[in-house]
Design an enzyme around this catalytic site. Sequence first.
Site, PDB file in Angstrom:
ATOM      1  N   TYR A   1       5.901  80.354  79.172  1.00  0.00           N
ATOM      2  CA  TYR A   1       6.856  79.285  78.855  1.00  0.00           C
ATOM      3  C   TYR A   1       7.940  79.867  77.961  1.00  0.00           C
ATOM      4  O   TYR A   1       7.633  80.431  76.905  1.00  0.00           O
ATOM      5  CB  TYR A   1       6.164  78.142  78.105  1.00  0.00           C
ATOM      6  CG  TYR A   1       4.825  77.699  78.653  1.00  0.00           C
ATOM      7  CD1 TYR A   1       4.689  77.231  79.961  1.00  0.00           C
ATOM      8  CD2 TYR A   1       3.686  77.722  77.841  1.00  0.00           C
ATOM      9  CE1 TYR A   1       3.454  76.802  80.438  1.00  0.00           C
ATOM     10  CE2 TYR A   1       2.454  77.292  78.317  1.00  0.00           C
ATOM     11  CZ  TYR A   1       2.340  76.843  79.616  1.00  0.00           C
ATOM     12  OH  TYR A   1       1.117  76.422  80.077  1.00  0.00           O
TER      13      TYR A   1
ATOM     14  N   ASP B   1      19.199  78.996  84.169  1.00  0.00           N
ATOM     15  CA  ASP B   1      17.843  79.021  84.708  1.00  0.00           C
ATOM     16  C   ASP B   1      17.753  79.653  86.087  1.00  0.00           C
ATOM     17  O   ASP B   1      18.754  80.020  86.691  1.00  0.00           O
ATOM     18  CB  ASP B   1      17.289  77.589  84.731  1.00  0.00           C
ATOM     19  CG  ASP B   1      15.888  77.549  84.163  1.00  0.00           C
ATOM     20  OD1 ASP B   1      15.054  78.355  84.601  1.00  0.00           O
ATOM     21  OD2 ASP B   1      15.639  76.705  83.281  1.00  0.00           O
TER      22      ASP B   1
HETATM   23  C1  LIG Z   1      10.101  84.191  84.194  1.00  0.00           C
HETATM   24  C2  LIG Z   1       9.388  82.860  84.196  1.00  0.00           C
HETATM   25  C3  LIG Z   1       9.730  81.900  83.262  1.00  0.00           C
HETATM   26  C4  LIG Z   1       9.082  80.668  83.240  1.00  0.00           C
HETATM   27  N1  LIG Z   1       9.442  79.740  82.296  1.00  0.00           N
HETATM   28  C5  LIG Z   1       8.769  78.575  82.237  1.00  0.00           C
HETATM   29  C6  LIG Z   1       9.074  77.618  81.224  1.00  0.00           C
HETATM   30  O1  LIG Z   1       9.952  77.808  80.400  1.00  0.00           O
HETATM   31  N2  LIG Z   1       8.358  76.469  81.183  1.00  0.00           N
HETATM   32  C7  LIG Z   1       7.345  76.213  82.089  1.00  0.00           C
HETATM   33  O2  LIG Z   1       6.705  75.166  81.986  1.00  0.00           O
HETATM   34  N3  LIG Z   1       7.056  77.086  83.077  1.00  0.00           N
HETATM   35  C8  LIG Z   1       7.731  78.263  83.164  1.00  0.00           C
HETATM   36  N4  LIG Z   1       7.420  79.159  84.135  1.00  0.00           N
HETATM   37  C9  LIG Z   1       6.391  78.830  85.135  1.00  0.00           C
HETATM   38  C10 LIG Z   1       5.007  78.907  84.546  1.00  0.00           C
HETATM   39  O3  LIG Z   1       4.786  80.145  83.947  1.00  0.00           O
HETATM   40  C11 LIG Z   1       3.940  78.655  85.621  1.00  0.00           C
HETATM   41  O4  LIG Z   1       4.125  77.360  86.123  1.00  0.00           O
HETATM   42  C12 LIG Z   1       2.518  78.836  85.104  1.00  0.00           C
HETATM   43  O5  LIG Z   1       1.612  78.613  86.157  1.00  0.00           O
HETATM   44  C13 LIG Z   1       2.210  77.896  83.972  1.00  0.00           C
HETATM   45  O6  LIG Z   1       0.892  78.113  83.482  1.00  0.00           O
HETATM   46  P1  LIG Z   1      -0.111  76.900  83.362  1.00  0.00           P
HETATM   47  O7  LIG Z   1      -0.386  76.481  84.782  1.00  0.00           O
HETATM   48  O8  LIG Z   1      -1.314  77.479  82.686  1.00  0.00           O
HETATM   49  O9  LIG Z   1       0.555  75.836  82.576  1.00  0.00           O
HETATM   50  C14 LIG Z   1       8.074  80.401  84.178  1.00  0.00           C
HETATM   51  C15 LIG Z   1       7.727  81.375  85.113  1.00  0.00           C
HETATM   52  C16 LIG Z   1       8.376  82.585  85.134  1.00  0.00           C
HETATM   53  C17 LIG Z   1       7.972  83.605  86.166  1.00  0.00           C
END
Ligand SMILES: Cc1cc2nc3c(=O)[nH]c(=O)nc-3n(C[C@H](O)[C@H](O)[C@H](O)COP(=O)(O)O)c2cc1C
Length: 514
Positions: A204, A315
């Site tokens: 995140y 983004d």
């Molecule tokens: C470079 C990158 C940046 C990301 N930034 C965010 C973010 O700011 N907020 C968010 O909720 N997910 C973001 N994501 C997506 C999450 O990392 C992804 O949905 C992940 O599965 C979340 O983990 P969780 O399922 O344990 O919540 C990003 C992914 C990438 C590859």
Amino acid sequence: MAYRDLREFVRRLEKEGELKRVRTEVDPILEITEIVQRVGRDAWRAHPQRQKPSVHSGVPVGPKGPTPGWSEGVGPALLFEKPRGSRVPVLVNAFGSERRMCLAFEVGALDEVAGRIRGFLDMQSPAGLFDKIKMLPKLAELGSFFPKTVKTGDCKEVRRHGNDVNLFDFPILKCWPEDGGRFITFPLVFTRNPETGKRNVGMYRMQVYDERTTGMHWQTQKHGAEHFRRAREANPEGRIPVAVAIGSDPATALAGMLPIPPDLDEMMFAGFLRRDPVEMVPCETNDLEVPANAEIILEGYVNLNEMRTEGPFGDHTGFYSLEGEFPVFHVECVTHKKEPVYLTTVVGPPPQEDFYMGHAVERVFLPVMKMQYPEIVDVAMPAEGIFHNLMIVAIRKSYPGHARKIMNAIWSLGQAMFTKVIVVVDHDVDIHSYGEVVWKTLCAIDPERDVQFVFGPMDTLDHAARMQDYGSKMGIDATRKWAAEGFTRPWPGEIRMDELTRAKIDAIWKTLGL
Ligand SMILES: Cc1cc2nc3c(=O)[nH]c(=O)nc-3n(C[C@H](O)[C@H](O)[C@H](O)COP(=O)(O)O)c2cc1C
Ligand SMILES: [Mn+2]
């Protein structure tokens, strides 16, 4: 042998000719982004075939050498040795090609990772896909991929507490001109479920507000946000401990983005991916654990009653995500290696590095999807569809309404719930040829009959939805229509020359002088 840490991966990339060092001083404010964009655009333009994963994920090296685009991706990994204002080098684009994703997972092709997962899942067959993925911890136990707690690690070589903490020691990028500030874009955010004590790790982004405070952009459907809500229900005035690791061995560093079920430990999954348990060390100031081999660790807490404006942020949609209210992370302690490397990524107009990270996830989980829904032949997510906007699915259609059943299945499947447009085509369409998809989809639909709308959760970043996080989605049934679906006209065959004529022309082709 699993990579020991990020530095070992950097050395491997360099040995493979996949990394370039930039020794000129450049500013982490905007300048690094502009350099990353230039190398990325050049590489992408030079290799229009790169979007054909059916060709290049299975057979990376053919008789004519590597498939174009396999290694180029969005240009080489870049190590900026002299970011202005910091002594810490910046690593960006480390995962910006299919080849580098394969190097990260130490495989010849992404299908090998998929094959390993399938191997485990074949052993058991519980009902749902999520149940299947939930089996992984048990199965992984057999292979002892569970994280191991160790007493200390390289990430503790330097320790700073309280007022000695200064996030500006690190070359944190401001990527785009209208960004609200500098953002940490490649963190692993560690929290515990306050009810079960189970760990979650999510990637995140974190906007730096000052030396010791950042935003915490866990979107509402993500597991970190759920931990926050559960803790707040129990004690609205309290706080939760949070730890952040930046830069680790590649499988561990990537684990934060994996779309796996809640309460399945991403560190276990990382152990599975690297075929060696992740070593975890206790934090200095709370009861969380972090990867011992991390470059940088931030320890602190999030207040359950505090929100602050976060953004805007250029983004991966190619647009700025708007300002919004998000929790705030207070950093109480920083530990790091003596000479840390700062791992980051730049998101922006597609394609960027994250396309290759997401593409690997798509390829690795496709067989899992196919096990649950064997009618799925293949799935394609073009870079410009930025993961959540467009999924093209080829199915072997067996019964009336089959295409609609698959749409609903996808909308109920973990983070695939965010998919704004799903196009379902018959199995004989090459879905990695977007020209063919446009042609055959548009020829196959009667729009009023074949388009279906549903409401549900939307990606937080979707700026067109009528409300943040909630909106409509569209499914297009572009399969051949059947009489059993009320289509009583004949369906024409696709034009193809007959074999006899082709053979005749083959025989005289060389004499035609064409
Ligand atoms: C470079 C990158 C940046 C990301 N930034 C965010 C973010 O700011 N907020 C968010 O909720 N997910 C973001 N994501 C997506 C999450 O990392 C992804 O949905 C992940 O599965 C979340 O983990 P969780 O399922 O344990 O919540 C990003 C992914 C990438 C590859
Ligand atoms: Mn999770």
